[in-house]
Motif scaffolding. Structure first.
Motif, PDB file in Angstrom:
ATOM      1  N   ASP A  91      41.409   1.069  43.923  1.00 28.80           N
ATOM      2  CA  ASP A  91      42.102   0.465  43.182  1.00 28.80           C
ATOM      3  C   ASP A  91      42.925  -0.461  44.177  1.00 28.80           C
ATOM      4  O   ASP A  91      42.997  -1.802  43.920  1.00 28.80           O
ATOM      5  CB  ASP A  91      43.170   1.165  42.499  1.00 28.80           C
ATOM      6  N   TYR A 138      40.521  -2.959  45.618  1.00 26.17           N
ATOM      7  CA  TYR A 138      40.381  -4.061  44.733  1.00 26.17           C
ATOM      8  C   TYR A 138      41.380  -5.180  44.370  1.00 26.17           C
ATOM      9  O   TYR A 138      41.051  -6.019  44.107  1.00 26.17           O
ATOM     10  CB  TYR A 138      39.480  -3.444  43.453  1.00 26.17           C
ATOM     11  N   SER A 144      39.674 -11.036  46.330  1.00 26.00           N
ATOM     12  CA  SER A 144      39.571 -12.439  45.952  1.00 26.00           C
ATOM     13  C   SER A 144      38.404 -12.715  44.794  1.00 26.00           C
ATOM     14  O   SER A 144      38.624 -13.685  43.921  1.00 26.00           O
ATOM     15  CB  SER A 144      39.305 -13.500  46.617  1.00 26.00           C
ATOM     16  N   GLU A 145      37.604 -11.906  44.584  1.00 27.03           N
ATOM     17  CA  GLU A 145      36.556 -12.038  43.766  1.00 27.03           C
ATOM     18  C   GLU A 145      36.121 -10.817  42.841  1.00 27.03           C
ATOM     19  O   GLU A 145      36.611  -9.805  43.305  1.00 27.03           O
ATOM     20  CB  GLU A 145      35.058 -12.389  44.340  1.00 27.03           C
ATOM     21  N   TYR A 146      35.695 -11.088  41.584  1.00 29.68           N
ATOM     22  CA  TYR A 146      35.427 -10.149  40.613  1.00 29.68           C
ATOM     23  C   TYR A 146      34.218  -9.300  41.081  1.00 29.68           C
ATOM     24  O   TYR A 146      33.272  -9.744  41.652  1.00 29.68           O
ATOM     25  CB  TYR A 146      34.971 -10.650  39.311  1.00 29.68           C
ATOM     26  N   SER A 147      34.297  -8.012  40.942  1.00 28.46           N
ATOM     27  CA  SER A 147      33.236  -7.168  41.242  1.00 28.46           C
ATOM     28  C   SER A 147      32.890  -6.158  40.120  1.00 28.46           C
ATOM     29  O   SER A 147      33.825  -5.320  39.727  1.00 28.46           O
ATOM     30  CB  SER A 147      33.578  -6.218  42.493  1.00 28.46           C
ATOM     31  N   GLY A 148      31.793  -6.252  39.530  1.00 26.85           N
ATOM     32  CA  GLY A 148      31.392  -5.612  38.318  1.00 26.85           C
ATOM     33  C   GLY A 148      31.313  -3.994  38.829  1.00 26.85           C
ATOM     34  O   GLY A 148      31.442  -3.098  38.150  1.00 26.85           O
ATOM     35  N   GLU A 166      34.761  -2.486  39.251  1.00 27.49           N
ATOM     36  CA  GLU A 166      35.146  -2.256  37.933  1.00 27.49           C
ATOM     37  C   GLU A 166      34.449  -0.977  37.196  1.00 27.49           C
ATOM     38  O   GLU A 166      35.066   0.056  36.655  1.00 27.49           O
ATOM     39  CB  GLU A 166      34.890  -3.491  37.098  1.00 27.49           C
ATOM     40  N   GLN A 167      33.281  -0.975  37.158  1.00 29.89           N
ATOM     41  CA  GLN A 167      32.605   0.282  36.553  1.00 29.89           C
ATOM     42  C   GLN A 167      32.846   1.666  37.560  1.00 29.89           C
ATOM     43  O   GLN A 167      33.329   2.699  36.916  1.00 29.89           O
ATOM     44  CB  GLN A 167      31.073   0.086  37.038  1.00 29.89           C
TER      45      GLN A 167
END
Length: 706
Positions: free
Chosen positions: A329, A332, A336-340, A343-344
């Protein structure tokens, strides 16, 4: 002499090689619609060309034909043929049937427009009958869908029209019904019921598809009903139950047509689940029902179990999972970028932490032996299990020690002689009494403790914090411990019960109160003797929250027929205004269950007028009461309207005066008289003649602001 009628000469048809055809730029169709060119090419390959192309010769400058022809009408067919040539599935000089138009009576643009505008789509009923014929010829739904480039759902929808009464299909053929209405009727195969509903709505102003569906399903149960979810639709169908489904609208699983069967299956399963809990856990008693009235635990003592301790393996697993979660956490959060994937992974770790935290509660064996459980159904169809309730008759009796009883019936706990009359009256002990220590005289104890009480009162008045804790202590004893809960401050907290009000326990307010009660019940000490020490060390914010919870349970703003409680209701209004409370903001809305279905038709119309105006009231004025209540609920949704007993002074002032007058009756209540501005057809409606007398003479609730 009569003028001879000029005969029409049609354009001749010729076979023209495809490579002699060119697409005209005068075709009016520029926007793609309908079946794609690729699908049309496949259809031509399967069944060949069913319609000729309309062509015109391409002329040279001198006006002679060049041997090439342009295609102003039939451009999509031309492009489909062109695709087949490119795919080498058709020769480029394949003869194409064409209608050749020579002359300039009409332009190419006009011909193209006429061909497209004058084309009439196939009637849905004809499409249904054609699909039905193909199925009778041996084609299944998937094959029909593939051949006509439509979805399988479309084929099923069209075939579903076979479930509609032939009489209604005839009306649809004659344009007396709309397709949307026919689609609504298709949710059931019961032709008799379909025709009954049509006869009903044909005499009314409301013929909308949603209303047809509502009437057809009013005796059925939604698949989303908690009983259906609990039992399972598959189990219901396996037991012989029938499910109505709507292929044209989202039906959330359909409607179950056999409520009695569903009720039986749900009761059997609930009883079996309750028996399994009792057998596995050993409770003295267990009660099972779909619902229990609000306040069903009143008068019962509640005890709570202790959450099972983690094993060494579970503790190690928890620490490792928590550390991994916190590390991921934190990393993350810096990304700077979203990471699927991140998140999972966080969701999986969080689920594992919750699983380890949600350990079962272990109850004391002695408590279980005299305690019981309530098992009911939650709003989502899940079992709701309330453990740990003791009935008064099952409470553990305190052991009474033996004591010597004097001959005159007085009790001497120390085994000596009884107190003399002189001592009991507050006098001094006589000199000739035995040297043994005697109990203090009752009068002396009273005088001493009276002095202590006055001094304690004075001291407490100078310590507001401890005064707050003392009152809180009394409140908590009354709220959570019930029996043996005498408190030093003689403060009584009354908690009115409303078990007669159906559905009150399912409201969001009641559920939030129950959740707070449950949470505090888990935190408070099991023994009331330990409560004072618990409250002393409790932080201020938690103390105030606990105080507010207990104090809130004493609020009573109920108006009863025999007790109008005018002063208390006025105080309730002041309390509501002080905390910014209103029933609209709290989420209350009028429904057929909580208001509209429980008042007369005149009051329903009055409510709709106040909420939406006269025009809306006129729309439902012709309906029977049950239908009127349901339609009023739909019309008034989101209006913020409140009945008189729920209004504050400010709410009542913002509404116009009611159109229903009231008059005093002998028992202090009120009786309605018909509103003078109601439409005439409401006062002589046939279904009113059979209305019960108590519905006509319904007692009006007092306005809370009065």
């Amino acid at each position: 002499m009569a003028k001879a009628i000029q005969k029409i000469t049609l354009n001749r048809s010729e076979d023209i090689a495809f490579d002699k055809l060119v697409l005209s730029q005068k075709n009016v169709r520029n926007i793609k619609t309908g079946v794609s060119i690729e699908d049309l090419a496949e259809d031509i390959a399967r069944r060949k060309l069913l319609q000729s192309l309309s062509v015109r010769p391409v002329l040279a400058e001198a006006g002679e034909e060049t041997g090439t022809y342009e295609v102003p009408a039939g451009g999509r067919r031309y492009r489909a043929l062109e695709l087949l040539v490119k795919q080498k599935r058709m020769a480029k000089d394949e003869p194409i049937p064409c209608v050749v138009k020579r002359g300039d009576e009409t332009s190419a643009e006009e011909d193209s427009l006429a061909e497209n505008v004058q084309r009439v789509s196939l009637h849905p009923l004809d499409q249904f009958r054609a699909f039905q014929t193909l199925r009778e010829q041996g084609l299944d739904e998937e094959e029909i869908a593939a051949r006509f480039f439509v979805s399988v759902a479309t084929v099923r929808q069209r075939l579903r029209l076979a479930s509609v009464s032939p009489r209604l299909l005839d009306l649809y053929t004659e344009d007396e019904m709309k397709l949307e209405q026919i689609m609504a009727f298709s949710i059931t195969n019961d032709h008799v019921r379909q025709e009954q509903v049509w006869d009903t709505i044909s005499r009314s102003h409301s013929r909308e598809p949603y209303y047809i569906r509502r009437l057809l399903t009013e005796t059925a149960i939604r698949a989303g009903d908690r009983r259906a979810v609990y039992v399972g639709v598959n189990v219901y169908e396996a037991a012989g139950g029938v499910v109505m489904r709507d292929l044209f609208e989202q039906d959330q699983g359909g409607w179950l047509q056999d409520p009695a069967l569903l009720e039986q299956l749900a009761l059997e399963k609930l009883k079996a689940d309750a028996d399994a809990i009792q057998e596995a856990e050993g409770w003295k008693w267990i009660e099972a029902a779909f619902d229990f009235p609000y306040g069903h635990t009143s008068g019962l003592r509640r005890f709570y179990g202790a959450q099972a301790e983690m094993t060494e393996e579970e503790l190690a697993r928890y620490d490792a999972t928590r550390a991994e979660y916190d590390t991921l956490d934190a990393d993350y959060a810096k990304a700077s970028e979203y990471s699927g994937a991140a998140e999972q992974k966080l969701e999986e770790l969080g689920t594992e932490i919750d699983r380890l935290n949600d350990r079962p509660y272990v109850f004391d064996a002695e408590d279980v032996a005299r305690g019981g459980v309530f098992v009911s159904l939650g709003a989502g169809g899940e079992p709701k299990i309330e453990r740990g309730f003791v009935r008064p008759e099952d409470e553990q009796k305190a052991e009474v020690g033996t004591s010597d009883v004097d001959g005159d019936g007085s009790v001497d706990p120390d085994g000596g002689s009884s107190v003399t009359d002189e001592t009991a009256a507050g006098g001094h002990q006589s000199e000739d009494e035995d040297e043994a220590i005697k109990p203090l005289p009752d009068r002396l104890v009273l005088d001493l403790t009276a002095a202590r009480t006055v001094a304690l009162r004075n001291a407490l008045a100078n310590d507001p914090v401890m005064a707050f804790i003392a009152v809180l202590h009394a409140f908590v004893l009354k709220t959570f411990y019930f029996h043996g809960s005498d408190s030093c401050p003689e403060i009584t907290l009354q908690n009115a019960k409303f078990s007669q009000t159906d559905g009150l326990g399912d409201t969001v307010w009641a559920k939030e109160i129950d959740q707070r009660q449950e949470a505090w019940g888990q935190d408070l000490p099991k023994d009331p003797n330990d409560l004072w020490a618990f409250l002393i060390v409790l932080d201020d914010v938690s103390r105030q929250a606990l105080f507010a919870h207990c104090a809130s349970l004493s609020v009573n703003a109920v108006i009863e027929p025999w007790n109008k409680r005018t002063r208390a209701i006025a105080d309730a209004d002041q309390l509501a205004l002080s905390i910014g409370f209103g029933m609209v903001e709290a989420g209350w809305t009028p429904t057929a269950e909580n208001y509209l279905g429980r008042v007369t038709k005149a009051r329903i119309l009055q409510a709709v007028r106040e909420a939406k105006g006269d025009q809306s009231a006129e729309l439902i004025g012709h309906l029977k009461k049950a239908d009127m209540a349901r339609e009023a609920e739909r019309l008034m949704s989101g209006s913020g309207w409140l009945p008189e007993p729920l209004r504050l002074v400010t709410d009542s002032a913002s509404l116009k005066q009611p159109t229903v007058e009231t008059g005093e009756i002998a028992d202090g209540g009120t009786v309605e008289t018909p509103a003078p501005d109601l439409p005439a057809f409401l006062t002589d409606d046939a279904d009113d003649a059979s209305a019960p007398t108590d519905e006509v003479n319904e007692h009006q609730h007092l306005d809370a602001a009065e």
